[in-house]
Design a protein around this motif. Structure first.
Motif, PDB file in Angstrom:
ATOM      1  N   ILE A  29      77.600 -30.777  84.162  1.00 41.05           N
ATOM      2  CA  ILE A  29      77.488 -31.316  82.808  1.00 41.05           C
ATOM      3  C   ILE A  29      76.152 -32.031  82.692  1.00 41.05           C
ATOM      4  N   GLY A  30      75.384 -31.665  81.648  1.00 42.37           N
ATOM      5  CA  GLY A  30      74.052 -32.212  81.471  1.00 42.37           C
ATOM      6  C   GLY A  30      72.998 -31.205  81.876  1.00 42.37           C
ATOM      7  N   GLY A  31      71.767 -31.475  81.498  1.00 43.15           N
ATOM      8  CA  GLY A  31      70.687 -30.560  81.833  1.00 43.15           C
ATOM      9  C   GLY A  31      70.342 -29.650  80.676  1.00 43.15           C
ATOM     10  N   ALA A  32      69.556 -28.629  80.968  1.00 38.77           N
ATOM     11  CA  ALA A  32      69.055 -27.727  79.929  1.00 38.77           C
ATOM     12  C   ALA A  32      70.162 -26.817  79.424  1.00 38.77           C
ATOM     13  N   ASP A  33      69.997 -26.381  78.179  1.00 34.45           N
ATOM     14  CA  ASP A  33      70.934 -25.419  77.595  1.00 34.45           C
ATOM     15  C   ASP A  33      70.834 -24.111  78.377  1.00 34.45           C
ATOM     16  N   PRO A  34      71.920 -23.636  78.981  1.00 29.95           N
ATOM     17  CA  PRO A  34      71.849 -22.442  79.823  1.00 29.95           C
ATOM     18  C   PRO A  34      71.536 -21.194  79.003  1.00 29.95           C
ATOM     19  N   ASP A  35      70.754 -20.304  79.586  1.00 27.02           N
ATOM     20  CA  ASP A  35      70.405 -19.044  78.936  1.00 27.02           C
ATOM     21  C   ASP A  35      70.807 -17.906  79.859  1.00 27.02           C
ATOM     22  N   HIS A  36      72.011 -17.390  79.656  1.00 24.70           N
ATOM     23  CA  HIS A  36      72.523 -16.304  80.496  1.00 24.70           C
ATOM     24  C   HIS A  36      72.967 -15.163  79.590  1.00 24.70           C
ATOM     25  N   PRO A  37      72.091 -14.192  79.317  1.00 23.00           N
ATOM     26  CA  PRO A  37      72.538 -13.062  78.490  1.00 23.00           C
ATOM     27  C   PRO A  37      73.683 -12.328  79.143  1.00 23.00           C
ATOM     28  N   LEU A  38      74.564 -11.782  78.338  1.00 24.22           N
ATOM     29  CA  LEU A  38      75.736 -11.089  78.877  1.00 24.22           C
ATOM     30  C   LEU A  38      75.320  -9.865  79.681  1.00 24.22           C
ATOM     31  N   VAL A  39      74.394  -9.068  79.166  1.00 22.82           N
ATOM     32  CA  VAL A  39      73.874  -7.913  79.891  1.00 22.82           C
ATOM     33  C   VAL A  39      72.433  -8.222  80.286  1.00 22.82           C
ATOM     34  N   HIS A  40      72.187  -8.344  81.588  1.00 22.68           N
ATOM     35  CA  HIS A  40      70.854  -8.659  82.080  1.00 22.68           C
ATOM     36  C   HIS A  40      69.944  -7.440  82.064  1.00 22.68           C
ATOM     37  N   GLU A  41      70.492  -6.288  82.410  1.00 18.09           N
ATOM     38  CA  GLU A  41      69.640  -5.112  82.619  1.00 18.09           C
ATOM     39  C   GLU A  41      70.501  -3.861  82.622  1.00 18.09           C
ATOM     40  N   ARG A  42      69.919  -2.761  82.157  1.00 18.13           N
ATOM     41  CA  ARG A  42      70.573  -1.453  82.250  1.00 18.13           C
ATOM     42  C   ARG A  42      69.878  -0.632  83.332  1.00 18.13           C
ATOM     43  N   ILE A  43      70.666   0.057  84.115  1.00 18.45           N
ATOM     44  CA  ILE A  43      70.140   0.964  85.136  1.00 18.45           C
ATOM     45  C   ILE A  43      70.570   2.369  84.759  1.00 18.45           C
ATOM     46  N   ASP A  44      69.624   3.181  84.357  1.00 17.92           N
ATOM     47  CA  ASP A  44      69.927   4.526  83.891  1.00 17.92           C
ATOM     48  C   ASP A  44      69.621   5.541  84.987  1.00 17.92           C
TER      49      ASP A  44
END
Length: 434
Positions: free
Chosen positions: A418-433
Motif C-alpha cells: 500500500i502506497g507508492g506509484a500508481d501501478p501500470d500493468h497492462p493485461l496483455v504485455h505482448e503477442r507472440i505470433d
C-alpha cells in the motif's frame, strides 16, 4: 540406439538426431531408459539446451509415446493452455464460449501446481463432476456438447509423466526446452488443429520477468508450429489475481457470474477470455476482430453458460448449473474480512504469497496425496490502484476453521503493498505470433 551416447551428446553441447530423441522418449515410456539416465538427460538439457530441432523432436517423440487422438468433426478442433497463475479460471469460460462458436475443444488440463490453481480441481469443486474420464467418454461429450475439460489418461504422453517426475526430484524443472516438450506433448496428443497459449508473467506467475516469459512463449510457439499445429501466444499480466477470487469453488462461482451476464464480476477475466478466444478463432481462419466479437457475444448471450451447464451434466454434475449453481457449490463455514494494514493506494500484490495462503487453507496440495478442500480461498481481493483506509477490507478469507482464517488474514496482509506509484500493468504485455 544407446541412452548413454545420447546423454553424452547433450552434455557435450552436440545435437542428438531426431531419431535418437524419439527413441529416448519411447525409452522413457517403456522403461528402456533408467531413472538415472532420465535424470542425467534432464540436467544436461537444463544446462546446455536442445536447440529448436531437438526440442521439436523430443516433443513429437513424447507425444507419440502414447495415444494420439484423431478427430472427424464438422468444425476445427482447438484448445488453450495457460502456464499458471492465481485467480486464473479462463478455461472454464473460454472452452464453452468456443464451443458455442462452432469450435470443438477437448481440453486436457492439469491439477494445481505449487501456488497456482488447477483447472481440474476447479471442475471437481462442482458436486458429482469427474474429470478423469475415458477416451470414449471424452469423444462422446465433445461430439455432443462441443467441449470437455478433463484430465489426461495414462495413455496420453506417458514419456512426459515419467520425465516430469524425474525432473521434479533432480532440480531440472526450470529447463525451457523440457517445459516446452512437457506442455506440448500432451496438447498435441489431443489431436489439435490450433492452440492459443497464455504465458503469465509477474508475481503470481512461474515466470517472474518479461524476458523469462518471452523466452518460454517463443519456444512454445516455434515448437508447436514446427510440429504442424498452428499456434500463437500472449504474454499476460499476473501481478494481481486475474479474477478477484482464489480457490476452486469460489473461482467457479465467479465464472458463472460472468457467464450469467455480470462481466463486472471479473472484468480482467472477461477481457482476457475475449482476447484469447479471438486470437484462437483468427488461427482458424477468421478475422481477429470478428473472433473477439463472437466470443463476447457467446458469453453475453448466455450461449457459453448453456454449453458449460451441458458439459457439467455430461461429466456427472447437476443438471441445472445454469440456473441454481449457488445451491450446488460448497461454502466455507468461516468468512473473515482482511483489514487494510494502513491507508493509501493498493500498489502491489505478491501473487505467489496469495496462492500459497490458499494452499495453506487446504485449497491446494502441499504433498501429492493431500485432498483439496473446494470451499476455501479468498474473495473480493481489491484491485491495484484502489485507495483504501486503514481497516477497510482488502479481501475476504473463506476457511474451514477459525485458526486457519486468522493465519490466512495475516498472510494476505503481508502480501499487499500500500502506497507508492500508481501501478501500470497492462493485461496483455505482448503477442507472440507464428
Amino acid at each position: 540406439m544407446d541412452a548413454r551416447a545420447i546423454i553424452a551428446k547433450v552434455r557435450d553441447r552436440q545435437s542428438p538426431t531426431t531419431e535418437e530423441l524419439r527413441w529416448f522418449a519411447n525409452g522413457l515410456a517403456s522403461g528402456a531408459v533408467s531413472d538415472a539416465q532420465a535424470g542425467a538427460f534432464a540436467m544436461a538439457a537444463l544446462l546446455n539446451g536442445l536447440g529448436e530441432e531437438g526440442r521439436i523432436a523430443l516433443t513429437l517423440g513424447m507425444r507419440d509415446s502414447g495415444d494420439v487422438l484423431k478427430w472427424r468433426m464438422d468444425g476445427p478442433v482447438m484448445d488453450k493452455h495457460s502456464t499458471g497463475g492465481v485467480g486464473d479460471c479462463v478455461s472454464l469460460i473460454l472452452a464453452p464460449a468456443l464451443a458455442a462458436c462452432g469450435v470443438f475443444v477437448p481440453m486436457i488440463s492439469g491439477r494445481g501446481l505449487g501456488h497456482t490453481g488447477g483447472t481440474l480441481d476447479k471442475m471437481e469443486a462442482i458436486p458429482g463432476v469427474t474429470a478423469q474420464i475415458s477416451e470414449a467418454e471424452l469423444r462422446r461429450i465433445v461430439a455432443k456438447v462441443g467441449c470437455a475439460v478433463v484430465g489426461a489418461t495414462g495413455s496420453i504422453a506417458p514419456a512426459d509423466k515419467r520425465l516430469y517426475a524425474v525432473r521434479d526430484v533432480c532440480a531440472a524443472v526450470e529447463s525451457v526446452d523440457l517445459i516446452t516438450a512437457s506442455i506440448l506433448s500432451k496438447k498435441l496428443a489431443a489431436g489439435l488443429e490450433g492452440l492459443i497459449l497464455d504465458v503469465k508473467v509477474g508475481t503470481g506467475a512461474f515466470m517472474k520477468t518479461p524476458d523469462e516469459a518471452r523466452a518460454l512463449a517463443r519456444s512454445l510457439v516455434d515448437t508447436a508450429n514446427g510440429a504442424a499445429c498452428p499456434t500463437a501466444a500472449m504474454i499476460t499480466d499476473m501481478n494481481e489475481p486475474l479474477a478477484p477470487t482464489l480457490g476452486n469453488a469460489l473461482e467457479v462461482a465467479t465464472c458463472l457470474e460472468v457467464m450469467g451476464g455480470d462481466r463486472l464480476a471479473a472484468p480482467r477475466l472477461f477481457d482476457l477470455t475475449v482476447a484469447l478466444g479471438g486470437r484462437l478463432l483468427a488461427l482458424a481462419g477468421g478475422a481477429e476482430g470478428e473472433g473477439e466479437e463472437k466470443i463476447r457475444a457467446a458469453i453475453e448471450s448466455g450461449a457459453a453458460m448453456d454449453r458449460f451447464a451441458q458439459m457439467v451434466f455430461e461429466m456427472g454434475g447437476p443438471p441445472d448449473m445454469d440456473k441454481d449453481w449457488r445451491t450446488h457449490l460448497p461454502d466455507a463455514p468461516f468468512v473473515v474480512p482482511v483489514p487494510a494494514p494502513e491507508a493509501g493506494m493498493v500498489s502491489g500484490w505478491n501473487g505467489q504469497a496469495l496462492g500459497l495462503a490458499v494452499v495453506g487453507l487446504g485449497g491446494g496440495r502441499q504433498v501429492e496425496t493431500d485432498k483439496v478442500d473446494p470451499a476455501v480461498g479468498l474473495s473480493a481481493t481489491i484491485p491495484l490502484g484502489r485507495e483504501v483506509q486503514k481497516g477497510d477490507p482488502i479481501a475476504f478469507v473463506h476457511a474451514r476453521r477459525d485458526d486457519d482464517a486468522a493465519r490466512a488474514v495475516a498472510e494476505v496482509q503481508a502480501a499487499v503493498s500500500i502506497g507508492g506509484a500508481d501501478p501500470d500493468h497492462p493485461l496483455v504485455h505482448e503477442r507472440i505470433d507464428p
